[in-house]
Motif scaffolding. Structure first.
Motif, short mmCIF file in Angstrom:
data_model
loop_
_atom_site.label_atom_id
_atom_site.label_comp_id
_atom_site.label_asym_id
_atom_site.label_seq_id
_atom_site.Cartn_x
_atom_site.Cartn_y
_atom_site.Cartn_z
N GLY A 1 45.18 41.36 35.75
CA GLY A 1 44.23 40.29 36.02
C GLY A 1 42.80 40.69 35.71
N ILE A 2 42.45 41.93 36.05
CA ILE A 2 41.10 42.42 35.72
C ILE A 2 40.90 42.47 34.22
CG2 ILE A 2 39.62 44.47 35.81
CD1 ILE A 2 40.72 44.97 38.63
N LEU A 3 41.92 42.91 33.51
CA LEU A 3 41.84 42.96 32.05
C LEU A 3 41.66 41.57 31.45
CD1 LEU A 3 42.22 44.62 29.37
CD2 LEU A 3 44.62 43.95 29.53
N LEU A 4 42.44 40.60 31.92
CA LEU A 4 42.31 39.24 31.39
C LEU A 4 40.95 38.62 31.72
CD1 LEU A 4 45.83 37.69 32.03
CD2 LEU A 4 44.86 38.50 29.89
N THR A 5 40.47 38.85 32.92
CA THR A 5 39.17 38.32 33.30
C THR A 5 38.06 38.96 32.47
OG1 THR A 5 39.99 38.02 35.55
CG2 THR A 5 37.60 37.97 35.24
N THR A 6 38.14 40.26 32.25
CA THR A 6 37.14 40.94 31.43
C THR A 6 37.15 40.43 30.00
OG1 THR A 6 37.43 42.92 32.80
CG2 THR A 6 36.33 43.21 30.67
N LEU A 7 38.34 40.24 29.45
CA LEU A 7 38.43 39.71 28.10
C LEU A 7 37.88 38.28 28.02
CD1 LEU A 7 41.90 41.03 26.92
CD2 LEU A 7 39.65 41.80 26.17
N ASN A 8 38.13 37.49 29.05
CA ASN A 8 37.61 36.13 29.07
C ASN A 8 36.09 36.12 29.14
OD1 ASN A 8 37.45 33.38 29.19
ND2 ASN A 8 38.06 33.24 31.34
N LEU A 9 35.52 37.00 29.94
CA LEU A 9 34.05 37.06 30.05
C LEU A 9 33.42 37.61 28.76
CD1 LEU A 9 33.60 38.28 33.71
CD2 LEU A 9 33.18 36.01 32.79
N LEU A 10 34.10 38.56 28.11
CA LEU A 10 33.56 39.09 26.86
C LEU A 10 33.63 38.07 25.75
CD1 LEU A 10 34.97 42.74 26.80
CD2 LEU A 10 32.61 42.02 27.16
N GLU A 11 34.62 37.19 25.79
CA GLU A 11 34.77 36.17 24.77
C GLU A 11 33.61 35.19 24.81
OE1 GLU A 11 38.04 33.54 25.38
OE2 GLU A 11 38.32 33.26 23.24
N GLU A 12 33.13 34.89 25.99
CA GLU A 12 32.04 33.93 26.12
C GLU A 12 30.76 34.70 26.11
OE1 GLU A 12 32.77 31.60 29.54
OE2 GLU A 12 34.76 31.09 28.88
#
Length: 110
Positions: free
Chosen positions: A99-110
């Motif tokens: 979950g931390i990985l997915l959230t980090t990737l989502n924040l980096l995408e934006e």
């Protein structure tokens, strides 16, 4: 040169069609702040719901997996040991890291 000289009619037309500043008394700033707050609310609620749901469902899933392994070993007669089933701590820790990985990737995408 004649195009740059303005007579009284030109000045009156310019004054008539000049854009006026519309006072909004901070309305635009409030709308932008509300939109940003809703965006951040949506960004936070879904990962939080996934984490809380995973925490609630972690123990029943692990017990179900252990019961399924025991049932398979009983039915098939093979010696399937439940040692390969990870502990609940390992499953929860892996889910949290995922979950931390997915959230980090989502924040980096934006």
């Amino acid at each position: 040169m004649a195009e740059r000289q303005k007579d009284s009619d030109d000045r009156m037309l310019e004054a008539l069609f000049r854009p006026e500043v519309i006072p909004d008394d901070g309305f635009s700033k409030r709308v932008v702040a509300r939109v940003r707050r809703r965006v951040w609310t949506r960004r936070i609620t879904l990962p939080l719901a996934v984490v809380l749901g995973s925490l609630v469902a972690a123990e029943p899933v692990v017990s179900f997996l252990k019961a399924a392994v025991e049932l398979l070993s009983t039915v098939s007669g093979a010696s399937i040991t439940p040692d390969w089933v990870p502990s609940s701590f390992t499953l929860v820790a892996g889910a949290v890291l995922f979950g931390i990985l997915l959230t980090t990737l989502n924040l980096l995408e934006e």
